[in-house]
Design an enzyme around this catalytic site. Structure first.
Site, PDB file in Angstrom:
ATOM      1  N   ALA A 157       0.844  -1.209   0.000  1.00  0.00           N
ATOM      2  CA  ALA A 157       0.000   0.000   0.000  1.00  0.00           C
ATOM      3  C   ALA A 157       0.875   1.254   0.000  1.00  0.00           C
ATOM      4  O   ALA A 157       1.157   1.818  -1.075  1.00  0.00           O
ATOM      5  CB  ALA A 157      -0.937  -0.041   1.186  1.00  0.00           C
ATOM      6  N   ARG A 158       1.338   1.665   1.165  1.00  0.00           N
ATOM      7  CA  ARG A 158       2.229   2.820   1.263  1.00  0.00           C
ATOM      8  C   ARG A 158       3.216   2.579   2.394  1.00  0.00           C
ATOM      9  O   ARG A 158       2.850   2.069   3.458  1.00  0.00           O
ATOM     10  CB  ARG A 158       1.442   4.104   1.543  1.00  0.00           C
ATOM     11  CG  ARG A 158       0.723   4.691   0.327  1.00  0.00           C
ATOM     12  CD  ARG A 158       1.690   5.193  -0.748  1.00  0.00           C
ATOM     13  NE  ARG A 158       1.024   5.827  -1.874  1.00  0.00           N
ATOM     14  CZ  ARG A 158       0.703   5.234  -3.025  1.00  0.00           C
ATOM     15  NH1 ARG A 158       0.980   3.951  -3.213  1.00  0.00           N
ATOM     16  NH2 ARG A 158       0.120   5.915  -4.001  1.00  0.00           N
ATOM     17  N   ASP A 175       6.636  -3.931  -1.009  1.00  0.00           N
ATOM     18  CA  ASP A 175       6.739  -3.293  -2.333  1.00  0.00           C
ATOM     19  C   ASP A 175       6.855  -1.776  -2.187  1.00  0.00           C
ATOM     20  O   ASP A 175       7.081  -1.080  -3.165  1.00  0.00           O
ATOM     21  CB  ASP A 175       5.494  -3.661  -3.158  1.00  0.00           C
ATOM     22  CG  ASP A 175       5.554  -3.148  -4.593  1.00  0.00           C
ATOM     23  OD1 ASP A 175       6.632  -3.280  -5.226  1.00  0.00           O
ATOM     24  OD2 ASP A 175       4.549  -2.602  -5.087  1.00  0.00           O
ATOM     25  N   GLU A 209      11.101   6.712  -1.115  1.00  0.00           N
ATOM     26  CA  GLU A 209      11.079   6.165  -2.474  1.00  0.00           C
ATOM     27  C   GLU A 209      11.457   7.246  -3.464  1.00  0.00           C
ATOM     28  O   GLU A 209      11.050   8.400  -3.257  1.00  0.00           O
ATOM     29  CB  GLU A 209       9.679   5.663  -2.820  1.00  0.00           C
ATOM     30  CG  GLU A 209       9.247   4.470  -2.004  1.00  0.00           C
ATOM     31  CD  GLU A 209       7.889   3.913  -2.444  1.00  0.00           C
ATOM     32  OE1 GLU A 209       7.383   4.328  -3.516  1.00  0.00           O
ATOM     33  OE2 GLU A 209       7.348   3.078  -1.735  1.00  0.00           O
ATOM     34  N   HIS A 243       8.215  -0.893  -5.610  1.00  0.00           N
ATOM     35  CA  HIS A 243       6.922  -0.241  -5.880  1.00  0.00           C
ATOM     36  C   HIS A 243       6.426  -0.538  -7.302  1.00  0.00           C
ATOM     37  O   HIS A 243       6.314   0.372  -8.139  1.00  0.00           O
ATOM     38  CB  HIS A 243       7.007   1.279  -5.648  1.00  0.00           C
ATOM     39  CG  HIS A 243       5.651   1.910  -5.432  1.00  0.00           C
ATOM     40  ND1 HIS A 243       5.438   2.979  -4.615  1.00  0.00           N
ATOM     41  CD2 HIS A 243       4.428   1.608  -5.933  1.00  0.00           C
ATOM     42  CE1 HIS A 243       4.157   3.321  -4.622  1.00  0.00           C
ATOM     43  NE2 HIS A 243       3.520   2.489  -5.433  1.00  0.00           N
TER      44      HIS A 243
HETATM   45  C1  DGY Z   1      -1.036   3.859  -6.923  1.00  0.00           C
HETATM   46  O1  DGY Z   1      -1.796   3.837  -7.890  1.00  0.00           O
HETATM   47  O2  DGY Z   1      -1.287   4.507  -5.907  1.00  0.00           O
HETATM   48  C2  DGY Z   1       0.212   3.068  -7.024  1.00  0.00           C
HETATM   49  O3  DGY Z   1       0.944   3.113  -5.846  1.00  0.00           O
HETATM   50  C3  DGY Z   1       1.068   3.541  -8.185  1.00  0.00           C
HETATM   51  O4  DGY Z   1       1.203   4.904  -8.160  1.00  0.00           O
END
Ligand code: DGY
Length: 321
Positions: A239-240, A264, A269, A287
Site C-alpha cells: 500500500a504505502r 513493495d 522512495e 513499488h
Molecule cells: C497507486 O496507484 O497509488 C500506485 O501506488 C502507483 O502509483
C-alpha cells in the site's frame, strides 16, 4: 471549434495513452521521464488547464498555492492520492481524481508474490543461487513457512484488499479483516470482521496492508502493533511505506518475532530503507504493484476519462476532492 484544453502529463505513459492524450488535448509530455523538482513542477504547470501526475509528483500545500488560476484539475495516474494535499486543492477549487479499480488485480498479484516470497525465503534463495553459494542440500535446508490454511489478515478490505483476499483463499487461507466500518455480507465474502486493528493483529499469520496513507494510518504498524502479531507472522505491504515504522519492523525481523516481510513500498522512495537490505528475511520489490502493461494502459485511460468528463462539464467518475 474551441481550443483543446492544455494538459501537462508529468511522466512517460504508455504509447496508447500518450496518443489519446495528444489527440484530445494540447498536451505536453515528459519523454525523458525525469521527476520534476517542486520548482520545475510549478513552472511547468503555469500554462496548463490540467495536470496528469503520478504519485511521484508531490502536490503539497506550497505547490498547490503556486498553481495558476487556470489549472482546474489534477487527474492522478494512481489510486493513492497521499501525494496531493486534498484540503489545499479543495480550498483552491481544484478538482482531484484518481484511478481506482483498474489496478486491483495487478496489485493483488504483487501482494501474493510478496507473501510467498517472504514465506518461502525467495530473496535469500535467489541470491544464493545467483552468487554461486548453493553448495548444499538437505531436508533442513531453506525451510520456510507454509501459508496454506493459515489466517490472512487484511487491513483495509477495499478494492485491492478484496481481490487479494480472494487470491489468498485460493491457498485455503482464512480471511480476517479490519476496516473502520463493517462491510455488507456481499462485500465481506465470508471474511471475519475485527472491530479493532489490535484484534485483527492477534489472529493474523499473514498481515497484508491495503489501506490508504492518511494522518490516521501513518505509522499504524509500529512496535506495539508488530508485537501483537503471532510469533512467526509475516507482514506484507503493497500500500504505502509510511503505514509502517520501518525501524520497529527491522527490529521485529531481526529478533525473529516476525518470520519475514514482503514489501513493495517504503517510507523513502525511490531507494527504500538500507536497514532492511541487510536482513535475509525480507522480500523486497521497488513499488511495482500496478506495473503491468494492461494496468498502465487502464490507469492512463481512466485518468483521461476523468479529464474528458471534467472538460465536457460532467462530474468525473473518480473525483476524490
Ligand atoms: C497507486 O496507484 O497509488 C500506485 O501506488 C502507483 O502509483
Amino acid at each position: 471549434m474551441s481550443a483543446k484544453p492544455r494538459l501537462l502529463v508529468t511522466r512517460r505513459l504508455t504509447e496508447a495513452v500518450q496518443a489519446r492524450a495528444a489527440r484530445d488535448y494540447d498536451a505536453t509530455f515528459n519523454e525523458a521521464d525525469r521527476v520534476f523538482s517542486p520548482t520545475e513542477l510549478i513552472e511547468r504547470c503555469q500554462e496548463v488547464d490540467a495536470v496528469l501526475p503520478c504519485h511521484s509528483e508531490i502536490f503539497d500545500a506550497s505547490v498547490i498555492g503556486a498553481l495558476p488560476e487556470r489549472l482546474k484539475i489534477i487527474a492522478n495516474h494512481s489510486v493513492g492520492v497521499d501525494h496531493v494535499d486534498l484540503a489545499a486543492a479543495s480550498a483552491r477549487g481544484i478538482v482531484v481524481t484518481n484511478t481506482p479499480d483498474v489496478l486491483s488485480d495487478a496489485t493483488a498479484e504483487i501482494a501474493i508474490l510478496c507473501m510467498l516470497g517472504a514465506a518461502r525465503r525467495a530473496s535469500e534463495g535467489d541470491r544464493m543461487v545467483r552468487e554461486g553459494r548453493w553448495a548444499h542440500w538437505s531436508p533442513s535446508f531453506m525451510v520456510g513457512r507454509q501459508i496454506t490454511g493459515r489466517r490472512f489478515g487484511v487491513v483495509g478490505l477495499g478494492r485491492v484488499g478484496r481481490v487479494t483476499a480472494l487470491r489468498a483463499r485460493g491457498f485455503g487461507m482464512e480471511v480476517h479483516y479490519h476496516n473502520r466500518r463493517r462491510l455488507s455480507p456481499e462485500q465481506e465474502m465470508g471474511a471475519v470482521f475485527h472491530e479493532t486493528l489490535e484484534d485483527l493483529l492477534g489472529v493474523s499469520d499473514v498481515l497484508s496492508l491495503h489501506c490508504p496513507a492518511t494522518p490516521a494510518t501513518t505509522g499504524m504498524i509500529d512496535a506495539a502493533a508488530l508485537a501483537r502479531l503471532p510469533e512467526g507472522a509475516i507482514l506484507v505491504n503493497t500500500a504505502r511505506g509510511n503505514l509502517v515504522d520501518e525501524v520497529a519492523l527491522a527490529d521485529a525481523l531481526r529478533s525473529g518475532h516476525l518470520f519475514a516481510a514482503g514489501l513493495d513500498v517504503y517510507r523513502d522512495e525511490p531507494g527504500g530503507n538500507p536497514a532492511l537490505f541487510e536482513l535475509e528475511n525480507v522480500f523486497l520489490l521497488p513499488h511495482i504493484g500496478s506495473a503491468t502493461g494492461e494496468t498502465r494502459d487502464a490507469m492512463g485511460n481512466r485518468a483521461l476519462h476523468n479529464l474528458d468528463a471534467f472538460f465536457a462539464g460532467r462530474a468525473p467518475a473518480d473525483r476524490v476532492s
